[in-house]
Design a protein around this motif. Structure first.
Motif, PDB file in Angstrom:
ATOM      1  N   VAL A  12     -17.404   8.346  17.488  1.00 13.84           N
ATOM      2  CA  VAL A  12     -16.779   8.566  18.790  1.00 13.84           C
ATOM      3  C   VAL A  12     -16.403   7.206  19.361  1.00 13.84           C
ATOM      4  CG1 VAL A  12     -17.163   9.319  21.173  1.00 13.84           C
ATOM      5  CG2 VAL A  12     -17.926  10.740  19.267  1.00 13.84           C
ATOM      6  N   ILE A  13     -15.185   7.092  19.861  1.00 12.46           N
ATOM      7  CA  ILE A  13     -14.675   5.842  20.425  1.00 12.46           C
ATOM      8  C   ILE A  13     -14.388   6.083  21.900  1.00 12.46           C
ATOM      9  CG2 ILE A  13     -12.792   4.152  20.358  1.00 12.46           C
ATOM     10  CD1 ILE A  13     -12.516   5.068  17.326  1.00 12.46           C
ATOM     11  N   THR A  14     -15.031   5.297  22.751  1.00 16.49           N
ATOM     12  CA  THR A  14     -14.878   5.428  24.203  1.00 16.49           C
ATOM     13  C   THR A  14     -14.456   4.093  24.773  1.00 16.49           C
ATOM     14  OG1 THR A  14     -16.663   7.076  24.262  1.00 16.49           O
ATOM     15  CG2 THR A  14     -16.042   6.047  26.350  1.00 16.49           C
ATOM     16  N   ILE A  15     -13.387   4.082  25.556  1.00 13.11           N
ATOM     17  CA  ILE A  15     -12.998   2.860  26.265  1.00 13.11           C
ATOM     18  C   ILE A  15     -13.461   2.994  27.713  1.00 13.11           C
ATOM     19  CG2 ILE A  15     -11.090   2.428  24.694  1.00 13.11           C
ATOM     20  CD1 ILE A  15      -9.172   3.409  26.849  1.00 13.11           C
ATOM     21  N   ALA A  16     -13.921   1.871  28.281  1.00 15.61           N
ATOM     22  CA  ALA A  16     -14.574   1.946  29.587  1.00 15.61           C
ATOM     23  C   ALA A  16     -14.272   0.709  30.417  1.00 15.61           C
ATOM     24  CB  ALA A  16     -16.095   2.090  29.408  1.00 15.61           C
ATOM     25  N   ALA A  74      -4.687  -1.321  23.567  1.00 16.10           N
ATOM     26  CA  ALA A  74      -5.364  -2.327  22.741  1.00 16.10           C
ATOM     27  C   ALA A  74      -6.845  -1.988  22.578  1.00 16.10           C
ATOM     28  CB  ALA A  74      -5.203  -3.715  23.363  1.00 16.10           C
ATOM     29  N   ALA A  75      -7.469  -1.440  23.612  1.00 15.13           N
ATOM     30  CA  ALA A  75      -8.890  -1.099  23.527  1.00 15.13           C
ATOM     31  C   ALA A  75      -9.126   0.030  22.529  1.00 15.13           C
ATOM     32  CB  ALA A  75      -9.419  -0.714  24.906  1.00 15.13           C
ATOM     33  N   ARG A  76      -8.257   1.044  22.536  1.00 14.22           N
ATOM     34  CA  ARG A  76      -8.420   2.126  21.559  1.00 14.22           C
ATOM     35  C   ARG A  76      -8.232   1.596  20.135  1.00 14.22           C
ATOM     36  NH1 ARG A  76      -5.206   5.132  25.474  1.00 14.22           N
ATOM     37  NH2 ARG A  76      -6.624   6.378  26.747  1.00 14.22           N
ATOM     38  N   ASN A  77      -7.248   0.731  19.952  1.00 13.65           N
ATOM     39  CA  ASN A  77      -7.037   0.153  18.624  1.00 13.65           C
ATOM     40  C   ASN A  77      -8.244  -0.659  18.181  1.00 13.65           C
ATOM     41  OD1 ASN A  77      -4.501   1.302  18.594  1.00 13.65           O
ATOM     42  ND2 ASN A  77      -3.417  -0.587  19.078  1.00 13.65           N
ATOM     43  N   ALA A  78      -8.807  -1.457  19.090  1.00 14.17           N
ATOM     44  CA  ALA A  78      -9.978  -2.262  18.744  1.00 14.17           C
ATOM     45  C   ALA A  78     -11.169  -1.374  18.417  1.00 14.17           C
ATOM     46  CB  ALA A  78     -10.319  -3.206  19.902  1.00 14.17           C
ATOM     47  N   VAL A  96     -13.940   7.858  28.947  1.00 14.41           N
ATOM     48  CA  VAL A  96     -15.280   7.643  29.489  1.00 14.41           C
ATOM     49  C   VAL A  96     -15.678   8.726  30.480  1.00 14.41           C
ATOM     50  CG1 VAL A  96     -14.547   6.152  31.409  1.00 14.41           C
ATOM     51  CG2 VAL A  96     -16.821   5.850  30.400  1.00 14.41           C
ATOM     52  N   ASP A  97     -14.705   9.365  31.127  1.00 15.64           N
ATOM     53  CA  ASP A  97     -15.041  10.389  32.114  1.00 15.64           C
ATOM     54  C   ASP A  97     -15.123  11.787  31.511  1.00 15.64           C
ATOM     55  OD1 ASP A  97     -12.332  10.579  31.662  1.00 15.64           O
ATOM     56  OD2 ASP A  97     -11.751   9.909  33.672  1.00 15.64           O
TER      57      ASP A  97
END
Length: 293
Positions: A12-16, A74-78, A96-97
């Motif tokens: 699971v990938i979460t950007i925050a 960029a955060a999702r790619n990272a 994140v929510d």
């Protein structure tokens, strides 16, 4: 992943950016499902995580925010790169929510074994009301508080609805794709920064590379309540820049309902017939007058 006998290693990938309570509730829900790894990407510094017993192993990373807004693309790619380095075969992106419903991740992993290559798996999203004074109930009880969004497919649990046409319905709030398909689709375009349009651009570029959508019944994500971001002055600036970029790339306007609402509020001038979109003088005051209370 069609024909694979084993359950894919799932990340699971979460950007925050802040919203630590939201992230904590998400991790509590992940602890009850089949997840091998959780990659949390901080966009305003290294994410702060509170302990959650039985939660999946977490890999916190961070990306640098620029002057154009939070680097969502960029955060999702990272996050995807970090998950793949850790051996992930299925990438599940959750904002994140979003709180995953019971078995949401298991339904994504099961669906990944049944769909053909070049598929974007999309789960229904249901919007929660503001929490009561004691907060939200346990994640297994959230279904009674919210129904899936009426504008998007929500098949019954266990059913997969394939869709080769409605890519404008894709949301990055909750979706999954295989490692191979992520490479095939090329990730998110990092020319987009800040709020709006990067997810529709991703879906349309994936479609150009042969993608189809698969709406996964029962893979529900519950969106935790917060004020609409589109009424914030900085987000409106970002939305206008991103909408113009999208229009140059695809020849039509994204987020037309939002842009039309902002035009009616005299925040922007949006004239679809003449391909005009611009901020209006004094738009900040108009936002404060028309935004949510």
């Amino acid at each position: 992943m069609t024909g694979r006998a084993h359950r894919p290693r799932t990340a699971v990938i979460t950007i925050a950016a802040g919203r630590e309570d939201h992230l904590h509730r998400q991790r509590e829900a992940l602890s009850a499902d089949e997840v091998d790894l959780h990659v949390v990407v901080g966009m305003t510094g290294v994410p702060r995580l509170r302990p959650v017993p039985s939660a999946p192993e977490v890999t916190p990373i961070s990306v640098t925010a620029g002057h154009r807004g939070l680097p969502l693309a960029a955060a999702r790619n990272a996050g995807a790169r970090a998950a793949i380095r850790c051996g992930a075969e299925l990438l599940v992106f959750l904002d994140v929510d979003c709180i995953p419903g019971p078995l949401a991740l298991s339904r994504y992993t099961t669906a990944a074994l049944d769909v053909p290559p070049a598929t974007l798996l999309c789960g229904p999203v249901a919007y929660l009301p503001p929490p009561a004074h004691r907060g939200y109930p346990p994640h297994g009880e959230l279904a009674r508080l919210a129904e899936p969004h009426p504008g998007r497919p929500a098949p019954e649990a266990g059913r997969i609805l394939l869709d080769d046409e409605r890519f404008e319905l894709f949301w990055s709030l909750s979706f999954a794709t295989s490692r191979d398909d992520w490479d095939r689709f090329g990730g998110f375009c990092e020319q987009f920064a800040g709020y709006g349009a990067e997810d529709t651009d991703f879906a349309l570029r994936a479609a150009e590379r042969g993608a189809r959508l698969a709406w996964v019944g029962g893979a529900v994500a519950y969106h935790q309540h917060h004020p609409p971001s589109r009424y914030e002055e900085r987000h409106v600036r970002e939305l206008v820049v991103n909408a113009r970029l999208f229009h140059r790339r695809h020849g039509f306007w994204p987020m037309e309902d939002w842009l039309t609402d902002l035009d009616r509020a005299e925040v922007v001038r949006f004239d679809r017939a003449h391909d005009v979109l611009r901020l209006l003088p004094g738009f900040g005051a108009k936002l404060r007058a028309h935004g949510p209370r």
